[in-house]
Design an enzyme around this catalytic site. Structure first.
Site, short mmCIF file in Angstrom:
data_model
loop_
_atom_site.label_atom_id
_atom_site.label_comp_id
_atom_site.label_asym_id
_atom_site.label_seq_id
_atom_site.Cartn_x
_atom_site.Cartn_y
_atom_site.Cartn_z
NE ARG A 199 -8.33 39.09 83.73
CZ ARG A 199 -9.10 39.85 84.49
NH1 ARG A 199 -9.69 40.93 83.96
NH2 ARG A 199 -9.31 39.55 85.77
CE LYS A 224 -10.14 34.41 83.80
NZ LYS A 224 -8.78 34.08 84.30
CG HIS A 278 -1.45 36.16 82.64
ND1 HIS A 278 -2.60 36.80 82.24
CD2 HIS A 278 -1.62 35.88 83.95
CE1 HIS A 278 -3.43 36.89 83.25
NE2 HIS A 278 -2.86 36.33 84.31
NE ARG A 281 -4.88 40.36 85.43
CZ ARG A 281 -5.74 41.34 85.73
NH1 ARG A 281 -5.59 42.53 85.16
NH2 ARG A 281 -6.72 41.15 86.58
CG HIS A 304 -7.80 40.75 90.84
ND1 HIS A 304 -6.61 41.36 90.54
CD2 HIS A 304 -7.80 39.57 90.17
CE1 HIS A 304 -5.91 40.59 89.72
NE2 HIS A 304 -6.61 39.51 89.48
CE1 TYR A 313 -2.97 37.79 87.17
CE2 TYR A 313 -4.46 36.90 88.83
CZ TYR A 313 -4.02 36.96 87.53
OH TYR A 313 -4.62 36.17 86.57
#
Length: 333
Positions: A199, A224, A278, A281, A304, A313
């Site tokens: 990120r 995050k 983004h 990613r 994740h 994603y």
């Protein structure tokens, strides 16, 4: 337990329970006092009363949110964004409502009014904060909620996937546009995002001490979701890092807003429409699957922690799957 005393011509009842302020009421007859005491205790046991009493009834939604911000939000990594959502509530009429009078209809009215000016995802995130605030308040602070009004309404639907893969030819256009920019950090930042799936905030927080070239790892102490991870570095990623000049303890000693503005200028120069930074990613994670990495391996890199988040994603190109199937068919013949 309940205590009943004769006070003059009246019978005074006081119900005390751990986690609740005392609840007091007077009656003309002892029988009425006994009946009210038993019913009040039953309501507390069933969870129908929560922190009732004069002091609790003076508590407003705004005051509860301010305490939540001070004691809960302040400890979160995303406190800046959550504090902004709380300020939105504090500017609304909902903040002046007594907590014990807050109803699902009031929350629904707030939702509908906000949807006139902001997106459903924004409203959903605001209401998620209020929902958690009420849960903490009623379970831990004795706030006067019998239930959670936010749970009784329909939240706006979650937004669609925020990003997508790069369009055909977009990476080449980016690389061409990067040759014409004087912003030194853009090229290595974008290329590392494509190689690692990191990120923007993770890349900006990356320090030289977090890089272990011998083990080929970039070590994130936090991310995050609050969990750190070690990201395997490809040979290309190692080459990119090796070319970065040491200017600070961080690889990229710039702030997020500067990156955002630089990206917007680069995106327009490359003619990429609404492509977001983004998207790197999304592209990186999708490429990892196409290279044959397993779900646990990709999760280790992306950070994740659930399959549903990872799938948001992942955008496998059907033509790549068709090509892979063709190769497998040839081998089986």
């Amino acid at each position: 337990m309940a205590t009943i005393r004769k006070r003059g011509q009246a019978w005074q009842v006081q119900v005390r329970r751990d986690g609740f302020p005392p609840i007091t009421k007077s009656f003309r007859s002892k029988a009425d006092a006994d009946g009210w005491a038993r019913e009040t205790e039953r309501q507390i046991e069933r969870g129908e009363l929560s922190g009732q009493g004069r002091s609790a009834n003076r508590l407003t939604v705004g005051a509860l949110l301010q305490r939540y911000e001070a004691e809960v939000t302040s400890r979160k990594r995303g406190r800046k964004f959550e504090a902004s959502r709380i300020r939105t509530f504090l500017r609304s009429p909902l903040a002046n409502v007594a907590a014990h009078r807050l109803s699902a209809q009031m929350v629904a009215a707030y939702r509908d009014e906000r949807l006139k000016t902001v997106s459903g995802e924004t409203v959903r995130r605001e209401l998620t904060v209020l929902r958690h605030c009420i849960e903490i308040g009623r379970k831990e602070w004795g706030a006067p909620f019998a239930g959670n009004p936010v749970r009784q309404i329909t939240l706006p639907s979650p937004s669609k996937v925020r990003g997508h893969r790069l369009p055909e030819g977009a990476e080449a256009s980016l690389m061409t546009a990067l040759t014409r920019t004087r912003v030194w950090y853009l090229r290595p930042l974008i290329m590392l995002a494509l190689e690692t799936g990191m990120r923007r905030g993770e890349l900006l927080a990356l320090e030289w001490t977090n890089i272990d070239l011998k083990a080929r790892l970039a070590i994130l102490t936090t991310s995050k979701n609050g969990h750190g991870r070690s990201i395997p570095l490809t040979p290309r990623a190692i080459a990119i890092i090796s070319e970065i000049e040491v200017r600070d303890i961080r690889l990229f000693p710039v702030n997020a807003n500067a990156v955002r503005l630089s990206w917007e200028r680069l995106r327009k120069r490359a003619g990429l429409g609404n492509v977001k930074l983004h998207s790197m990613r999304h592209e990186a994670i999708s490429r990892m699957f196409e290279l044959g990495l397993s779900i646990p391996e990709v999760s280790l890199v992306s950070g994740h922690r659930t399959l549903s988040c990872l799938q948001r994603y992942t955008h496998i190109k059907p033509e790549n799957v068709a090509e892979k199937l063709a190769r497998l068919s040839v081998r089986s013949e």
